[in-house]
Design a protein around this motif. Structure first.
Motif, PDB file in Angstrom:
ATOM      1  N   PRO B 191      -3.601  56.420  20.587  1.00  0.00           N
ATOM      2  CA  PRO B 191      -4.839  56.750  21.303  1.00  0.00           C
ATOM      3  C   PRO B 191      -6.033  55.857  20.927  1.00  0.00           C
ATOM      4  O   PRO B 191      -6.765  55.422  21.815  1.00  0.00           O
ATOM      5  CB  PRO B 191      -5.118  58.201  20.891  1.00  0.00           C
ATOM      6  CG  PRO B 191      -3.841  58.732  20.361  1.00  0.00           C
ATOM      7  CD  PRO B 191      -2.987  57.587  19.952  1.00  0.00           C
ATOM      8  N   GLU B 192      -6.189  55.556  19.619  1.00  0.00           N
ATOM      9  CA  GLU B 192      -7.335  54.740  19.193  1.00  0.00           C
ATOM     10  C   GLU B 192      -7.263  53.337  19.799  1.00  0.00           C
ATOM     11  O   GLU B 192      -8.286  52.736  20.116  1.00  0.00           O
ATOM     12  CB  GLU B 192      -7.375  54.581  17.665  1.00  0.00           C
ATOM     13  CG  GLU B 192      -7.546  55.866  16.879  1.00  0.00           C
ATOM     14  CD  GLU B 192      -6.227  56.611  16.661  1.00  0.00           C
ATOM     15  OE1 GLU B 192      -5.183  56.211  17.237  1.00  0.00           O
ATOM     16  OE2 GLU B 192      -6.241  57.616  15.918  1.00  0.00           O
ATOM     17  N   ILE B 193      -6.037  52.826  19.927  1.00  0.00           N
ATOM     18  CA  ILE B 193      -5.867  51.471  20.462  1.00  0.00           C
ATOM     19  C   ILE B 193      -6.025  51.488  21.978  1.00  0.00           C
ATOM     20  O   ILE B 193      -6.617  50.591  22.579  1.00  0.00           O
ATOM     21  CB  ILE B 193      -4.493  50.896  20.038  1.00  0.00           C
ATOM     22  CG1 ILE B 193      -4.393  50.844  18.507  1.00  0.00           C
ATOM     23  CG2 ILE B 193      -4.252  49.512  20.642  1.00  0.00           C
ATOM     24  CD1 ILE B 193      -5.483  50.060  17.806  1.00  0.00           C
ATOM     25  N   ALA B 194      -5.515  52.559  22.596  1.00  0.00           N
ATOM     26  CA  ALA B 194      -5.651  52.681  24.057  1.00  0.00           C
ATOM     27  C   ALA B 194      -7.128  52.783  24.431  1.00  0.00           C
ATOM     28  O   ALA B 194      -7.525  52.416  25.533  1.00  0.00           O
ATOM     29  CB  ALA B 194      -4.881  53.906  24.549  1.00  0.00           C
ATOM     30  N   ALA B 195      -7.957  53.266  23.485  1.00  0.00           N
ATOM     31  CA  ALA B 195      -9.376  53.475  23.776  1.00  0.00           C
ATOM     32  C   ALA B 195     -10.225  52.231  23.508  1.00  0.00           C
ATOM     33  O   ALA B 195     -11.428  52.232  23.763  1.00  0.00           O
ATOM     34  CB  ALA B 195      -9.899  54.651  22.941  1.00  0.00           C
ATOM     35  N   VAL B 196      -9.601  51.161  23.011  1.00  0.00           N
ATOM     36  CA  VAL B 196     -10.387  49.965  22.665  1.00  0.00           C
ATOM     37  C   VAL B 196     -10.986  49.331  23.922  1.00  0.00           C
ATOM     38  O   VAL B 196     -10.311  49.140  24.917  1.00  0.00           O
ATOM     39  CB  VAL B 196      -9.504  48.922  21.932  1.00  0.00           C
ATOM     40  CG1 VAL B 196     -10.211  47.573  21.844  1.00  0.00           C
ATOM     41  CG2 VAL B 196      -9.130  49.429  20.546  1.00  0.00           C
ATOM     42  N   GLU B 197     -12.284  49.036  23.840  1.00  0.00           N
ATOM     43  CA  GLU B 197     -12.935  48.265  24.904  1.00  0.00           C
ATOM     44  C   GLU B 197     -13.481  47.001  24.277  1.00  0.00           C
ATOM     45  O   GLU B 197     -13.946  47.023  23.147  1.00  0.00           O
ATOM     46  CB  GLU B 197     -14.076  49.064  25.525  1.00  0.00           C
ATOM     47  CG  GLU B 197     -13.559  50.315  26.211  1.00  0.00           C
ATOM     48  CD  GLU B 197     -14.491  50.802  27.312  1.00  0.00           C
ATOM     49  OE1 GLU B 197     -14.790  49.997  28.220  1.00  0.00           O
ATOM     50  OE2 GLU B 197     -14.919  51.966  27.238  1.00  0.00           O
ATOM     51  N   GLY B 198     -13.419  45.911  25.019  1.00  0.00           N
ATOM     52  CA  GLY B 198     -13.863  44.637  24.438  1.00  0.00           C
ATOM     53  C   GLY B 198     -12.652  43.880  23.928  1.00  0.00           C
ATOM     54  O   GLY B 198     -11.634  43.811  24.617  1.00  0.00           O
ATOM     55  N   THR B 199     -12.753  43.355  22.699  1.00  0.00           N
ATOM     56  CA  THR B 199     -11.651  42.536  22.198  1.00  0.00           C
ATOM     57  C   THR B 199     -10.592  43.391  21.500  1.00  0.00           C
ATOM     58  O   THR B 199     -10.887  44.141  20.586  1.00  0.00           O
ATOM     59  CB  THR B 199     -12.179  41.473  21.216  1.00  0.00           C
ATOM     60  OG1 THR B 199     -13.134  40.671  21.906  1.00  0.00           O
ATOM     61  CG2 THR B 199     -11.061  40.583  20.713  1.00  0.00           C
ATOM     62  N   LEU B 200      -9.372  43.252  21.995  1.00  0.00           N
ATOM     63  CA  LEU B 200      -8.231  43.934  21.379  1.00  0.00           C
ATOM     64  C   LEU B 200      -7.413  42.875  20.645  1.00  0.00           C
ATOM     65  O   LEU B 200      -7.043  41.850  21.228  1.00  0.00           O
ATOM     66  CB  LEU B 200      -7.382  44.606  22.462  1.00  0.00           C
ATOM     67  CG  LEU B 200      -6.046  45.208  22.006  1.00  0.00           C
ATOM     68  CD1 LEU B 200      -6.268  46.382  21.066  1.00  0.00           C
ATOM     69  CD2 LEU B 200      -5.213  45.654  23.204  1.00  0.00           C
ATOM     70  N   THR B 201      -7.157  43.113  19.367  1.00  0.00           N
ATOM     71  CA  THR B 201      -6.369  42.152  18.588  1.00  0.00           C
ATOM     72  C   THR B 201      -4.982  42.725  18.333  1.00  0.00           C
ATOM     73  O   THR B 201      -4.848  43.874  17.917  1.00  0.00           O
ATOM     74  CB  THR B 201      -7.060  41.846  17.246  1.00  0.00           C
ATOM     75  OG1 THR B 201      -8.378  41.361  17.518  1.00  0.00           O
ATOM     76  CG2 THR B 201      -6.301  40.798  16.451  1.00  0.00           C
ATOM     77  N   LEU B 202      -3.966  41.903  18.619  1.00  0.00           N
ATOM     78  CA  LEU B 202      -2.583  42.308  18.362  1.00  0.00           C
ATOM     79  C   LEU B 202      -2.017  41.397  17.281  1.00  0.00           C
ATOM     80  O   LEU B 202      -2.346  40.212  17.238  1.00  0.00           O
ATOM     81  CB  LEU B 202      -1.731  42.124  19.619  1.00  0.00           C
ATOM     82  CG  LEU B 202      -1.956  43.080  20.786  1.00  0.00           C
ATOM     83  CD1 LEU B 202      -1.149  42.603  21.984  1.00  0.00           C
ATOM     84  CD2 LEU B 202      -1.545  44.503  20.410  1.00  0.00           C
ATOM     85  N   GLY B 203      -1.167  41.943  16.430  1.00  0.00           N
ATOM     86  CA  GLY B 203      -0.534  41.125  15.396  1.00  0.00           C
ATOM     87  C   GLY B 203       0.882  41.593  15.154  1.00  0.00           C
ATOM     88  O   GLY B 203       1.237  42.731  15.475  1.00  0.00           O
ATOM     89  N   VAL B 204       1.701  40.704  14.593  1.00  0.00           N
ATOM     90  CA  VAL B 204       3.083  41.055  14.267  1.00  0.00           C
ATOM     91  C   VAL B 204       3.354  40.623  12.832  1.00  0.00           C
ATOM     92  O   VAL B 204       2.999  39.516  12.431  1.00  0.00           O
ATOM     93  CB  VAL B 204       4.084  40.356  15.223  1.00  0.00           C
ATOM     94  CG1 VAL B 204       5.514  40.677  14.827  1.00  0.00           C
ATOM     95  CG2 VAL B 204       3.834  40.765  16.664  1.00  0.00           C
ATOM     96  N   SER B 205       3.963  41.523  12.055  1.00  0.00           N
ATOM     97  CA  SER B 205       4.340  41.168  10.685  1.00  0.00           C
ATOM     98  C   SER B 205       5.804  41.501  10.470  1.00  0.00           C
ATOM     99  O   SER B 205       6.415  42.193  11.283  1.00  0.00           O
ATOM    100  CB  SER B 205       3.489  41.940   9.665  1.00  0.00           C
ATOM    101  OG  SER B 205       3.832  43.305   9.662  1.00  0.00           O
ATOM    102  N   GLU B 206       6.366  40.986   9.371  1.00  0.00           N
ATOM    103  CA  GLU B 206       7.738  41.375   9.026  1.00  0.00           C
ATOM    104  C   GLU B 206       7.664  42.319   7.836  1.00  0.00           C
ATOM    105  O   GLU B 206       6.844  42.128   6.942  1.00  0.00           O
ATOM    106  CB  GLU B 206       8.619  40.149   8.798  1.00  0.00           C
ATOM    107  CG  GLU B 206       8.090  39.090   7.842  1.00  0.00           C
ATOM    108  CD  GLU B 206       8.516  39.321   6.412  1.00  0.00           C
ATOM    109  OE1 GLU B 206       9.208  40.308   6.151  1.00  0.00           O
ATOM    110  OE2 GLU B 206       8.123  38.511   5.553  1.00  0.00           O
TER     111      GLU B 206
END
Lengths: 190, 233
Positions: B191-206
């Motif tokens: 929900p917190e990510i779905a509510a982001v307005e403006g810049t959304l940052t995505l990342g992937v880690s192992e």
């Protein structure tokens, strides 16, 4: 492994710092602010010790935090050394700044960030417990060895600086210092 | 390098390197070992950790509060206009193959065509490591509030899995979900990510199997991608 109260406190603090470094790698600016609040006092003290002046120490500390932000993805969580990673970056940044003001010194390229995947968790635990004994072992060293090692670590002295300071030939300086390092290692692994 | 003397010499060189005492030929030799000899690297790392305790005994000195403000301004200029999507995508478009651009388009279309109900915006981005050994194309579907990711290069190391992270500007990062196997994964945005307005940052880690044991990445973060101007559907 059982831990005493002090060890547990250090582990908890290390965990928070490691978690924050992990978040930095994702571009989390809030985590950056928190990491600054937790560690800037120590990193500033290191820069100040190397550079001796507030203004340039502040610049070096700022540069260190920029590097920490940009290189957080290189840090590997091992539970023991987040402060040692941060302090190493601050010390190296401060030494670079110090040496840049001496045009005649050419100390060449230095691998600033240790390649990842070095120590495994057990090796880190051993190094951390050895480090905990460093203060006592350091006190056992001869005065000259102690001054030479601190001079190199906290003032960024090279062998050339040290041999000038102690008024001995460079090779003699090197022999002294190595002897100090050997007794230090011997004492820490006891 | 097997005799006791050689090992001793190696360890002393490692200590001198960690102290930054070396110059000239000795420095060149140590730099070469740093690139070729894992035992030497571990020895330097061990000495670095031991010697750090010389600094750990230093009493902390608080820098002036203005230093933090200056640093934050320098690193995250608050008033900096958000870069446009194409500025952001530009660098990787330059090196990405036509195939991966086509893939992003195809994925976007696929996602788009399955979510026919009042279509919200779709955003695409590529997460690529600095060394280009790992690349993921991500499509954020604001209709379903899902992210669809496809690996186009690289994978988690043996015995490890991938984990996807996200955060809004100035907000703490959080896990979106685990990506234990397969070339693609579809994850519902928290929900917190779905509510982001403006810049959304995505990342992937192992991470280890089961995901990060903490609420932050513990393994290598392959990279991040910022998606600007995201709006809530």
């Amino acid at each position: 492994m059982l831990f005493n109260h002090e060890e547990r406190r250090i582990i908890l603090e290390n965990n928070e710092i490691e978690t924050l470094i992990g978040r930095l790698a994702l571009g989390d600016t809030a985590a950056f602010g928190r990491l600054y609040d937790l560690t800037s006092g120590k990193l500033f003290a290191v820069c100040l010790r190397v550079l001796g002046q507030r203004a340039s120490a502040e610049d070096a500390m700022q540069d260190s935090f920029v590097k920490i932000w940009k290189n957080a993805d290189r840090y590997r969580v091992n539970g023991y050394s987040p402060m040692s990673w941060l302090i190493t970056i601050a010390r190296n940044t401060a030494i670079d700044r110090l040496r840049a003001t001496r045009p005649e010194t050419d100390l060449g390229r230095y691998v600033e960030f240790l390649p990842a995947a070095g120590l495994n968790p057990e090796q880190s635990a051993v190094a951390a417990s050895e480090a905990a004994r460093l203060a006592d072992c350091f006190a056992e060293l001869e005065e000259d060895s102690r001054a030479a090692i601190t001079g190199a670590y906290l003032q960024g002295d090279s062998y050339k600086d040290l041999s000038a300071r102690f008024g001995v030939p460079l090779n003699t300086m090197r022999t002294w210092l190595r002897r100090g390092l050997m007794s230090l290692r011997e004492c820490m692994s006891r | 390098m097997s005799s006791e003397t050689d090992r001793e010499e190696m360890d002393m060189l490692a200590a001198e390197y960690a102290l930054r005492l070396l110059e000239g030929e000795d420095l060149a030799r140590a730099n070469a070992l740093m690139n070729s000899d894992q035992d030497f690297v571990r020895a330097v790392e061990g000495w670095t950790m031991r010697l750090t305790s010389l600094a750990e005994d230093l009493a902390p000195v608080d820098p002036a509060p203005s230093v933090k403000r200056a640093l934050m301004r320098r690193m995250f200029p608050a008033m900096q206009p958000t870069k446009s999507f194409w500025d952001r995508v530009g660098p990787w478009l330059g090196v990405a193959t036509a195939a991966s651009v086509a893939l992003a388009a195809a994925l976007a279309w696929q996602v788009f065509s399955v979510s026919v109900r009042s279509p919200g915006p779709l955003y695409t981005a590529e997460i690529a490591s600095d060394t280009n050994d790992f690349r993921v194309v991500a499509v954020v579907d604001k209709t379903a509030n899902e992210v669809f990711l496809t690996r186009t290069a690289g994978a988690a190391p043996e015995g490890r899995i991938l984990q996807v992270w996200a955060h809004g500007e100035g907000a703490p990062a959080q896990s979106v979900g685990l990506w234990p196997e397969g070339a693609s994964v579809r994850l519902v945005l928290p929900p917190e990510i779905a509510a982001v307005e403006g810049t959304l940052t995505l990342g992937v880690s192992e991470e280890p199997p089961g995901g990060s044991p903490t609420d932050a990445p513990t393994g290598r973060v392959f990279g991040t991608a910022d998606i600007p101007n995201v709006s809530v559907n």
